[in-house]
Design a protein around this motif. Structure first.
Motif, PDB file in Angstrom:
ATOM      1  N   ALA A 142       0.829  -1.210   0.000  1.00  0.00           N
ATOM      2  CA  ALA A 142       0.000   0.000   0.000  1.00  0.00           C
ATOM      3  C   ALA A 142       0.861   1.257   0.000  1.00  0.00           C
ATOM      4  N   MET A 143       1.946   1.229   0.766  1.00  0.00           N
ATOM      5  CA  MET A 143       2.818   2.397   0.835  1.00  0.00           C
ATOM      6  C   MET A 143       3.482   2.677  -0.508  1.00  0.00           C
ATOM      7  N   TRP A 144       3.991   1.633  -1.166  1.00  0.00           N
ATOM      8  CA  TRP A 144       4.678   1.841  -2.445  1.00  0.00           C
ATOM      9  C   TRP A 144       3.702   2.241  -3.546  1.00  0.00           C
ATOM     10  N   ILE A 145       2.501   1.691  -3.528  1.00  0.00           N
ATOM     11  CA  ILE A 145       1.497   2.096  -4.516  1.00  0.00           C
ATOM     12  C   ILE A 145       1.130   3.569  -4.319  1.00  0.00           C
ATOM     13  N   ALA A 146       0.939   3.958  -3.058  1.00  0.00           N
ATOM     14  CA  ALA A 146       0.610   5.359  -2.774  1.00  0.00           C
ATOM     15  C   ALA A 146       1.755   6.282  -3.174  1.00  0.00           C
ATOM     16  N   ARG A 147       2.988   5.851  -2.924  1.00  0.00           N
ATOM     17  CA  ARG A 147       4.147   6.670  -3.293  1.00  0.00           C
ATOM     18  C   ARG A 147       4.242   6.831  -4.806  1.00  0.00           C
ATOM     19  N   ALA A 148       4.079   5.726  -5.533  1.00  0.00           N
ATOM     20  CA  ALA A 148       4.164   5.792  -6.991  1.00  0.00           C
ATOM     21  C   ALA A 148       3.043   6.659  -7.565  1.00  0.00           C
ATOM     22  N   ALA A 149       1.831   6.480  -7.056  1.00  0.00           N
ATOM     23  CA  ALA A 149       0.694   7.253  -7.565  1.00  0.00           C
ATOM     24  C   ALA A 149       0.868   8.746  -7.280  1.00  0.00           C
ATOM     25  N   THR A 150       1.349   9.074  -6.084  1.00  0.00           N
ATOM     26  CA  THR A 150       1.526  10.483  -5.727  1.00  0.00           C
ATOM     27  C   THR A 150       2.615  11.138  -6.568  1.00  0.00           C
ATOM     28  N   LEU A 151       3.726  10.430  -6.761  1.00  0.00           N
ATOM     29  CA  LEU A 151       4.801  10.965  -7.594  1.00  0.00           C
ATOM     30  C   LEU A 151       4.337  11.160  -9.037  1.00  0.00           C
ATOM     31  N   TYR A 152       3.600  10.190  -9.534  1.00  0.00           N
ATOM     32  CA  TYR A 152       3.118  10.270 -10.916  1.00  0.00           C
ATOM     33  C   TYR A 152       2.163  11.449 -11.086  1.00  0.00           C
ATOM     34  N   MET A 153       1.259  11.627 -10.125  1.00  0.00           N
ATOM     35  CA  MET A 153       0.322  12.746 -10.198  1.00  0.00           C
ATOM     36  C   MET A 153       1.052  14.085 -10.136  1.00  0.00           C
ATOM     37  N   HIS A 154       2.118  14.139  -9.331  1.00  0.00           N
ATOM     38  CA  HIS A 154       2.896  15.376  -9.265  1.00  0.00           C
ATOM     39  C   HIS A 154       3.570  15.667 -10.601  1.00  0.00           C
ATOM     40  N   CYS A 155       4.118  14.627 -11.225  1.00  0.00           N
ATOM     41  CA  CYS A 155       4.863  14.831 -12.471  1.00  0.00           C
ATOM     42  C   CYS A 155       3.957  15.274 -13.620  1.00  0.00           C
ATOM     43  N   ILE A 156       2.721  14.805 -13.645  1.00  0.00           N
ATOM     44  CA  ILE A 156       1.829  15.184 -14.749  1.00  0.00           C
ATOM     45  C   ILE A 156       0.993  16.413 -14.410  1.00  0.00           C
ATOM     46  N   SER A 157       1.153  16.923 -13.194  1.00  0.00           N
ATOM     47  CA  SER A 157       0.376  18.095 -12.795  1.00  0.00           C
ATOM     48  C   SER A 157       0.836  19.332 -13.575  1.00  0.00           C
ATOM     49  N   PRO A 158      -0.089  20.123 -14.078  1.00  0.00           N
ATOM     50  CA  PRO A 158       0.308  21.352 -14.793  1.00  0.00           C
ATOM     51  C   PRO A 158       0.923  22.397 -13.874  1.00  0.00           C
ATOM     52  N   HIS A 159       0.767  22.217 -12.566  1.00  0.00           N
ATOM     53  CA  HIS A 159       1.305  23.182 -11.609  1.00  0.00           C
ATOM     54  C   HIS A 159       2.724  22.831 -11.169  1.00  0.00           C
ATOM     55  N   ALA A 160       3.230  21.683 -11.608  1.00  0.00           N
ATOM     56  CA  ALA A 160       4.588  21.291 -11.231  1.00  0.00           C
ATOM     57  C   ALA A 160       5.603  22.183 -11.949  1.00  0.00           C
ATOM     58  N   ASP A 161       6.597  22.635 -11.210  1.00  0.00           N
ATOM     59  CA  ASP A 161       7.621  23.532 -11.765  1.00  0.00           C
ATOM     60  C   ASP A 161       8.705  22.687 -12.433  1.00  0.00           C
ATOM     61  N   LEU A 162       8.461  22.302 -13.678  1.00  0.00           N
ATOM     62  CA  LEU A 162       9.358  21.405 -14.391  1.00  0.00           C
ATOM     63  C   LEU A 162       9.993  22.120 -15.578  1.00  0.00           C
ATOM     64  N   ASP A 163      11.280  21.824 -15.801  1.00  0.00           N
ATOM     65  CA  ASP A 163      11.951  22.374 -16.982  1.00  0.00           C
ATOM     66  C   ASP A 163      11.367  21.780 -18.261  1.00  0.00           C
ATOM     67  N   ARG A 164      11.057  20.500 -18.188  1.00  0.00           N
ATOM     68  CA  ARG A 164      10.464  19.815 -19.331  1.00  0.00           C
ATOM     69  C   ARG A 164       9.204  19.101 -18.865  1.00  0.00           C
ATOM     70  N   PRO A 165       8.093  19.262 -19.560  1.00  0.00           N
ATOM     71  CA  PRO A 165       6.848  18.613 -19.123  1.00  0.00           C
ATOM     72  C   PRO A 165       6.934  17.103 -19.244  1.00  0.00           C
ATOM     73  N   PHE A 166       6.246  16.447 -18.349  1.00  0.00           N
ATOM     74  CA  PHE A 166       6.215  14.990 -18.344  1.00  0.00           C
ATOM     75  C   PHE A 166       4.918  14.539 -19.002  1.00  0.00           C
TER      76      PHE A 166
END
Length: 302
Positions: free
Chosen positions: A92-116
């Motif tokens: 459960a912890m690893w699934i939650a971690r992966a899902a949260t990281l993935y949602m952050h990376c595809i979020s339009p509000h993430a401050d990324l040099d290159r969009p994911f």
């Protein structure tokens, strides 16, 4: 994941008993999602680190630590799952971690040099060759092969319970000590790569020196604590005197392994930052595979 599915069969072939095989199979199913979720986390964290973004993964990990502890305690002590609850909580912890990281990376509000753009078939197809060229040598030369082989073979020694308990504590401590070198490795890889890409080799050299300095400051601390307070360290995990005696014998190897791991972390970081593989990686990989059962198994059974 396939190995986890056939783990009971593998355990039976080693002659460890039907009851042990059944329990191992049940626990393997409980932690089955961990492999995929952890792989996603490693990829996303590396992608963020290449853009010098480290705080979101840190905050996510800090937030999920109490979540993991609470779920683990609840499942182990308040349900019929027992020890299987620990495996379910880990999943459960690893699934939650992966899902949260993935949602952050595809979020339009993430401050990324290159969009994911997310995980796509085209991305996997286009980058497959380069990825395999860089990944396979590391997989073949990974110390996990020999480490896990030793863990498996300890089931064949005269007193497997003591050996497995001691090795479990040993590997857990080793992984905890290596968390810092692993983080330093990622940082040095990114800094070296960006510095060389910008045509600034002096900054790359500075990153390497700073990485060595950080490891030189970190490694003596836990290793001194383990050497000076071996009995206290062992009694955190067990009260079995036979296991404690085994841990005393493993301390010198813990020191050697940790120091070698620190040196390898910096070396791997430099080669990865330069997008280079060691010239002898083919012979090293062959040696690692040959020693998998030749050396590690003999050491465990001896």
């Amino acid at each position: 994941m396939a190995l986890l599915c056939i783990l009971p069969l593998f355990v039976r072939l080693l002659g460890m008993g039907e009851q042990f095989a059944t329990l191992a199979g049940e626990y393997a199913i409980a932690i089955l999602p961990v492999t995929a979720a952890r792989g996603v986390c490693e990829v996303l964290q590396a992608w963020l680190a290449c853009q010098k973004i480290t705080k979101p993964p840190l905050y996510i990990n800090l937030a999920l630590t109490p979540f993991h502890a609470a779920v683990c305690y609840s499942l182990v002590f308040n349900t019929r799952l027992g020890f299987l609850g620990a495996g379910c909580a880990n999943s459960a912890m690893w699934i939650a971690r992966a899902a949260t990281l993935y949602m952050h990376c595809i979020s339009p509000h993430a401050d990324l040099d290159r969009p994911f753009g997310g995980l796509t078939r085209r991305g996997l197809r286009d980058g497959r060759g380069e990825l395999l060229r860089l990944v396979l040598p590391g997989v073949l030369m990974s110390d996990y092969w020999t480490g896990e082989a030793i863990m498996v073979c300890t089931g064949l020694v005269p007193n497997p319970a003591v050996a497995l308990s001691a090795l479990s504590v040993y590997t857990s401590t080793l992984k905890m000590i290596y968390d810092v070198p692993n983080g330093v490795r990622s940082g040095v890889t990114v800094c070296v790569g960006r510095a060389l890409g910008a045509g600034l080799p002096s900054l790359a050299s500075l990153a390497i020196r700073n990485g060595r300095l950080l490891l030189g400051c970190w490694l003596p601390l836990p290793l001194f604590a383990v050497c000076a307070f071996t009995s206290g360290w062992a009694r955190i995990f067990t009260r079995d005197e036979a296991v404690i005696l085994q841990l005393h014998a493993l301390v010198p190897w813990l020191v050697v392994n940790s120091c070698a791991g620190g040196l390898m972390a910096i070396a791997n970081a430099v080669m990865a930052g330069c997008k280079r593989l060691p010239p002898s990686w083919r012979s090293s990989a062959s040696l690692a595979l040959a020693s998998l059962w030749g050396c590690s198994s003999a050491s465990a059974l001896g």
